[in-house]
Enzyme design. Sequence first.
Site, mmCIF file in Angstrom:
data_model
loop_
_atom_site.group_PDB
_atom_site.id
_atom_site.type_symbol
_atom_site.label_atom_id
_atom_site.label_comp_id
_atom_site.label_asym_id
_atom_site.label_seq_id
_atom_site.Cartn_x
_atom_site.Cartn_y
_atom_site.Cartn_z
ATOM 1 N N HIS A 66 0.858 -1.189 0.000
ATOM 2 C CA HIS A 66 0.000 0.000 0.000
ATOM 3 C C HIS A 66 0.893 1.237 0.000
ATOM 4 C CE1 HIS A 66 -3.773 2.206 1.780
ATOM 5 N NE2 HIS A 66 -3.160 2.895 0.860
ATOM 6 N N GLU A 115 0.791 8.224 -3.430
ATOM 7 C CA GLU A 115 1.649 7.792 -2.325
ATOM 8 C C GLU A 115 2.876 8.692 -2.195
ATOM 9 O OE1 GLU A 115 1.019 5.314 0.053
ATOM 10 O OE2 GLU A 115 -0.968 5.430 -0.857
ATOM 11 N N HIS A 119 2.909 10.827 1.089
ATOM 12 C CA HIS A 119 3.810 10.240 2.087
ATOM 13 C C HIS A 119 5.291 10.386 1.730
ATOM 14 C CE1 HIS A 119 0.179 8.461 3.766
ATOM 15 N NE2 HIS A 119 -0.106 7.955 2.584
#
Length: 241
Positions: A66, A115, A119
Amino acid sequence: MKPETSRMFILSSLCLAFYCLCTADKFYNSGNHEWKKLIMVHHWPTTVCKEIENDCRDPPNYWTIHGLWPDKASECNRSWHFDLDEIKDLLPDMKHFWPDVIHPSPNRSQFWKHEWEKHGTCAAQLDSLNSQKKYFSKCLEFYKDIDLNSILLKLGIEPEISYYQIEDIKNALVSVYGVEPKLQCLPPEEEEEIQILGQIEFCFTKDLQLINCTDPKIKRYLEKKCSNRLEFMKKHEVLPG
Ligand SMILES: *[C@@H]1O[C@H](CO)[C@@H](O)[C@H](O)[C@H]1NC(C)=O
Ligand SMILES: *[C@@H]1O[C@H](CO)[C@@H](O)[C@H](O)[C@H]1NC(C)=O
Ligand SMILES: *[C@@H]1O[C@H](CO)[C@@H](O)[C@H](O)[C@H]1NC(C)=O
């Protein structure tokens, strides 16, 4: 139980509760980009599809990535845009181990872009992760080192076999990795006492050493989310085709 065991089952996964948590974090931390640990998140594709009620075509039958998330920061640099060119060399691995299970068309990089921007731009505070190439490669490296799919197989924890106690899975993983991962579950359906396993997370220090994910201070809350009156993880039946 009997008729069920003769059918093909599959583990399934969570995310909603988790997304809510992340959003709350983001709000709380706006303007504050400090973080303490990295979380390497695996998810079970079938559960992702179930959670968003999407008929993903042919989701992988193995745990996939993920993301790699700093615990308490997101969107640390909005001008650092995702650049697929930078990770060209990684694409074969990315497609296999980090697929966008919801939008599986081959050239989709939307998931990686998300992502990275959410992040990766925060993880990039570390020299060891300060480029897109380094960030995505390191995550693939963690994934291969952790080798969750083979380990679960060796531990006999398989989607087709039976129901499990969350604690048993956790303890089995601790015995292999020496650290406590965090398990995330889908909320139970109606009156069922069974929960579906969705994500398995491993935590790392800023020196990229594995550490326990469980923080004694928040442990009670987390456990509540995964096992309060729901001791088992459900297998999700595979639909034909
Ligand atoms: C944000 O990213 C851009 C593009 O990589 C870079 O030039 C800039 O220095 C970064 N800003 C901060 C505060 O790190
Ligand atoms: C998809 O990617 C391949 C190479 O990875 C490229 O040859 C092809 O043109 C791309 N297709 C689209 C629609 O972008
Ligand atoms: C990590 O978790 C394991 C298993 O619960 C425990 O035995 C160990 O003491 C913990 N380590 C630290 C540093 O808290």
